[in-house]
Scaffold this motif. Structure first.
Motif, PDB file in Angstrom:
ATOM      1  N   GLY A  38      14.592  12.437 -56.848  1.00 25.12           N
ATOM      2  CA  GLY A  38      15.148  12.690 -55.534  1.00 25.12           C
ATOM      3  C   GLY A  38      14.800  11.573 -54.560  1.00 25.12           C
ATOM      4  N   ASP A  39      14.734  11.919 -53.307  1.00 23.13           N
ATOM      5  CA  ASP A  39      14.429  10.943 -52.264  1.00 23.13           C
ATOM      6  C   ASP A  39      12.941  10.872 -51.933  1.00 23.13           C
ATOM      7  OD1 ASP A  39      17.142  10.404 -52.044  1.00 23.13           O
ATOM      8  OD2 ASP A  39      17.437  12.025 -50.571  1.00 23.13           O
ATOM      9  N   GLY A  40      12.157  11.730 -52.572  1.00 20.40           N
ATOM     10  CA  GLY A  40      10.739  11.770 -52.226  1.00 20.40           C
ATOM     11  C   GLY A  40       9.876  10.970 -53.183  1.00 20.40           C
ATOM     12  N   GLU A  41       8.640  10.742 -52.770  1.00 21.01           N
ATOM     13  CA  GLU A  41       7.664  10.049 -53.600  1.00 21.01           C
ATOM     14  C   GLU A  41       7.117  11.014 -54.655  1.00 21.01           C
ATOM     15  OE1 GLU A  41       6.771   6.852 -53.471  1.00 21.01           O
ATOM     16  OE2 GLU A  41       8.281   6.515 -51.901  1.00 21.01           O
ATOM     17  N   PRO A  42       6.567  10.460 -55.743  1.00 22.60           N
ATOM     18  CA  PRO A  42       5.920  11.338 -56.729  1.00 22.60           C
ATOM     19  C   PRO A  42       4.766  12.113 -56.094  1.00 22.60           C
ATOM     20  CG  PRO A  42       6.291   9.157 -57.655  1.00 22.60           C
ATOM     21  CD  PRO A  42       6.601   9.058 -56.188  1.00 22.60           C
ATOM     22  N   VAL A  43       4.620  13.366 -56.481  1.00 18.14           N
ATOM     23  CA  VAL A  43       3.578  14.233 -55.945  1.00 18.14           C
ATOM     24  C   VAL A  43       2.796  14.827 -57.117  1.00 18.14           C
ATOM     25  CG1 VAL A  43       3.072  16.334 -54.637  1.00 18.14           C
ATOM     26  CG2 VAL A  43       4.945  14.818 -53.904  1.00 18.14           C
ATOM     27  N   ASP A  93       5.722  18.150 -65.992  1.00 18.98           N
ATOM     28  CA  ASP A  93       6.427  17.214 -65.111  1.00 18.98           C
ATOM     29  C   ASP A  93       7.688  17.899 -64.613  1.00 18.98           C
ATOM     30  OD1 ASP A  93       4.535  15.263 -65.534  1.00 18.98           O
ATOM     31  OD2 ASP A  93       5.684  14.193 -67.039  1.00 18.98           O
ATOM     32  N   LEU A  94       7.896  17.867 -63.314  1.00 18.07           N
ATOM     33  CA  LEU A  94       9.079  18.467 -62.702  1.00 18.07           C
ATOM     34  C   LEU A  94       9.931  17.393 -62.047  1.00 18.07           C
ATOM     35  CD1 LEU A  94       7.427  21.613 -61.042  1.00 18.07           C
ATOM     36  CD2 LEU A  94       8.649  21.491 -63.233  1.00 18.07           C
ATOM     37  N   LEU A  95      11.238  17.627 -62.002  1.00 18.71           N
ATOM     38  CA  LEU A  95      12.186  16.653 -61.466  1.00 18.71           C
ATOM     39  C   LEU A  95      13.021  17.295 -60.362  1.00 18.71           C
ATOM     40  CD1 LEU A  95      13.448  13.773 -61.854  1.00 18.71           C
ATOM     41  CD2 LEU A  95      15.122  14.878 -63.367  1.00 18.71           C
ATOM     42  N   ARG A  96      13.035  16.671 -59.188  1.00 17.36           N
ATOM     43  CA  ARG A  96      13.889  17.157 -58.097  1.00 17.36           C
ATOM     44  C   ARG A  96      15.354  16.955 -58.478  1.00 17.36           C
ATOM     45  NH1 ARG A  96      10.240  13.630 -55.428  1.00 17.36           N
ATOM     46  NH2 ARG A  96       8.614  14.692 -54.207  1.00 17.36           N
ATOM     47  N   VAL A  97      16.206  17.927 -58.132  1.00 15.53           N
ATOM     48  CA  VAL A  97      17.629  17.819 -58.471  1.00 15.53           C
ATOM     49  C   VAL A  97      18.476  18.267 -57.286  1.00 15.53           C
ATOM     50  CG1 VAL A  97      17.317  18.158 -60.954  1.00 15.53           C
ATOM     51  CG2 VAL A  97      17.650  20.156 -59.470  1.00 15.53           C
TER      52      VAL A  97
END
Length: 229
Positions: A38-43, A93-97
């Motif tokens: 997504g548009d965010g940094e890794p958390v 590990d999760l991925l923003r969608v």
């Protein structure tokens, strides 16, 4: 039927650490993870192991992830690592969608009706070759699994990916000729003949039996002492 509450998962941010820190975290009943995309940094985050297990049981393809109680965002599981013995989650590990954009994901392929297959009833061996498939669809359309009915298989049958049908709005990626399952003839078991009897026949072959202790020696065979002159 899964509800929005079933698919909601709340996690807490954590400081990145090495394997030792991850082991300490697991001993407290939490699972370490990372959120990407997504548009965010890794958390980097930690999540209660029980909460994660329940969310994965009730979810569709999409989870509503709330980090530190912030507004939930849709995510999918990018990778889930389990313990090889216990099967417990050890890292995720999760991925923003975006729900309006198709994504690729890996789903399980399950075989159904194996016990009813004529070839299995005749003693054939059903082998499940391909257990995961790569699919593409909108996040909410990705299924938890895809099933294939093998109840009509006979000995000698081979199922390829071309025969597997995806749900509506889902595309399966892969070589159509990739083998999914086979039903082979029963494996013959050759019984080994005992070697004891063979050894018994060899031992003593060409030998004369020894006289038992205390038995008299036949006359004339030099069994006694020489007489003195």
């Amino acid at each position: 039927m899964a509800t929005e509450d079933d698919s909601r998962l709340t996690v807490n941010t954590r400081e990145p650490g090495g394997s030792r820190a991850a082991r300490r975290l697991r001993r407290t009943g939490c699972v370490p993870g990372v959120l990407y995309g997504g548009d965010g940094e890794p958390v980097t985050f930690q999540v209660d192991a029980r909460d994660l297990r329940l969310a994965l049981q009730h979810r569709g393809a999409v989870l509503n992830l709330a980090v530190d109680a912030e507004q939930p965002t849709p995510v999918v599981v990018k990778e889930l690592t389990r313990h090889p013995v216990s099967g417990d989650a050890v890292h995720i590990d999760l991925l923003r969608v975006r729900l309006d954009r198709a994504i690729q994901s890996t789903v399980a392929l399950e075989l159904t009706g194996g016990d009813d297959a004529p070839g299995v009833k005749e003693g054939g061996v059903l082998e499940h070759i391909t257990r995961e498939l790569t699919v593409e669809a909108l996040p909410n359309d990705i299924p938890d699994r895809i099933e294939y009915d093998v109840s009509a298989m006979v000995i000698g049958d081979t199922v390829t990916l071309e025969a597997v049908r995806a749900p509506a709005n889902v595309t399966i990626h892969g070589d159509p000729e990739m083998v999914v399952a086979t039903l082979t003839p029963p494996r013959l078991q050759i019984e080994e003949e005992p070697e004891i009897e063979e050894e018994t026949e060899v031992v003593g072959e060409g030998e004369e039996p020894e006289a038992a202790e205390g038995e008299a020696t036949p006359e004339g065979e030099g069994g006694g002492e020489e007489q003195s002159e």
